[in-house]
Design an enzyme around this catalytic site. Structure first.
Site, PDB file in Angstrom:
ATOM      1  N   ASP A  64      28.683 -21.545  90.987  1.00 11.89           N
ATOM      2  CA  ASP A  64      28.261 -22.729  90.230  1.00 11.89           C
ATOM      3  C   ASP A  64      27.979 -23.905  91.163  1.00 11.89           C
ATOM      4  OD1 ASP A  64      27.623 -24.176  87.971  1.00 11.89           O
ATOM      5  OD2 ASP A  64      29.684 -24.795  87.570  1.00 11.89           O
TER       6      ASP A  64
ATOM      7  N   HIS B  52      36.058 -25.858  85.743  1.00  8.08           N
ATOM      8  CA  HIS B  52      36.106 -24.801  84.732  1.00  8.08           C
ATOM      9  C   HIS B  52      37.537 -24.655  84.243  1.00  8.08           C
ATOM     10  CE1 HIS B  52      32.520 -23.027  87.181  1.00  8.08           C
ATOM     11  NE2 HIS B  52      32.153 -24.056  86.442  1.00  8.08           N
TER      12      HIS B  52
ATOM     13  N   SER C  48      36.639 -24.611  90.258  1.00 15.25           N
ATOM     14  CA  SER C  48      36.998 -23.549  89.316  1.00 15.25           C
ATOM     15  C   SER C  48      38.347 -22.990  89.744  1.00 15.25           C
ATOM     16  CB  SER C  48      35.895 -22.478  89.279  1.00 15.25           C
ATOM     17  OG  SER C  48      36.124 -21.555  88.236  1.00 15.25           O
TER      18      SER C  48
END
Length: 315
Positions: free
Chosen positions: A256, A166, A140
């Site tokens: 995540d 992401h 991310s």
């Protein structure tokens, strides 16, 4: 994408004929030849081959021994003077060969076309179905430099690298383009893709998973932990393949991937988190490290070296 082939045959005439037949297709390239089983196993080109053609009647090491040794990393096709229904060819198929053809049939154009088609089919077989290894990556905020380092270090390696990063909508194509510029075969994943040796990026707005056939599944299910795609979905789907999986969590905010990592590492997979001190956003790696004592911190450069040895069966 070019299909790379190695030919193992103790007859230079037969090997030359096979090479000429295969390279009638511009998408097939012969990258190496060997005259004995031992020479084949020592051939550096085997590490990058998609398909290996093997004659069962080679000196030093017989074809069956060779098939057992290499079928986990490449598709193997038997091309032999033995009949396709012979006991030896049937045993070769049982040991991991994906097809068998008779040399005497290759005089005609239809059989030559069948050989090329068989090679292309073998190259498309899912790596997981051949026992190959798979790398999963979650990232991310701040993960792009690490992904670039992975592209430089792992791009030439024959291994699927499945990435959940992401990103703003539709930016995965830009990321794939950047990774290709660094030497990796990279593109957004498509539903039904085999686990081919390239960097496959989860498309924005879709979860990416590995289905029971060892292929890519994309779903539009709701966000998980606020993310779609989510690494939780990818990691959880890979649990049945755990012994063939190495997962790496890179820089990012949030957690995540942390919930699904324990099942992967408990099942025999390798779990790593980017060393938090080299991350601009260390929350995701820290959550991964807290998820299981089997998840280890690692610098990206060290992961590249470890992954190279692991994929090649050296560690």
């Amino acid at each position: 994408m070019t299909t790379r082939v190695v030919i193992a045959d103790d007859s230079d005439i037969a090997a030359g004929l096979l090479e000429a037949i295969l390279e009638e297709d511009a998408g097939i390239r012969v990258v190496g030849r060997a005259r004995t089983g031992a020479e084949l196993l020592a051939l550096p080109a085997v590490a990058i081959a998609d398909v290996v053609l093997v004659d069962l009647l080679m000196p030093e090491l017989d074809g069956l021994s060779v098939i057992r040794a290499i079928s986990a990393r490449a598709g193997v096709i038997v091309v032999s003077s033995l009949p396709r229904g012979s006991a030896a060819v049937r045993e070769a198929l049982a040991q991991g060969a994906v097809d068998g053809l008779e040399k005497r049939d290759l005089a005609g154009a239809p059989a030559r076309a069948r050989l090329r088609a068989a090679v292309l089919r073998a190259a498309r077989r899912p790596v997981a179905a051949r026992g190959g290894r798979v790398i999963l990556v979650a990232g991310s905020t701040g993960a792009i430099p690490a992904l670039e380092a992975l592209a430089r270090g792992l791009g030439p390696l024959e291994v699927p690298v499945l990435i959940v990063q992401h990103l703003p909508d539709r930016r995965e194509r830009d990321l794939a383009r950047a990774l290709r510029a660094l030497g990796a075969r990279a593109r957004p994943a498509r539903a039904g893709d085999a686990l081919s040796p390239e960097f496959l990026l989860a498309p924005s707005g879709s979860h990416m998973a590995i289905d029971g056939r060892g292929r890519i599944q994309l779903t539009g299910d709701g966000p998980v932990g606020g993310h779609r795609p989510s690494a939780e979905v990818l990691f959880a789907s890979a649990a049945p393949l755990a012994r063939r999986v190495a997962a790496l969590v890179l820089s990012g905010l949030g957690s995540d991937g942390a919930r699904a990592l324990p099942a992967l590492v408990d099942g025999g997979g390798l779990g790593f988190a980017q060393e938090p001190s080299e991350c601009s956003a260390p929350a995701m790696p820290r959550a991964a490290l807290l998820s299981s004592p089997r998840v280890r911190p690692i610098r990206v450069a060290d992961f590249v070296e470890l992954a190279r040895r692991w994929v090649l069966g050296e560690g």
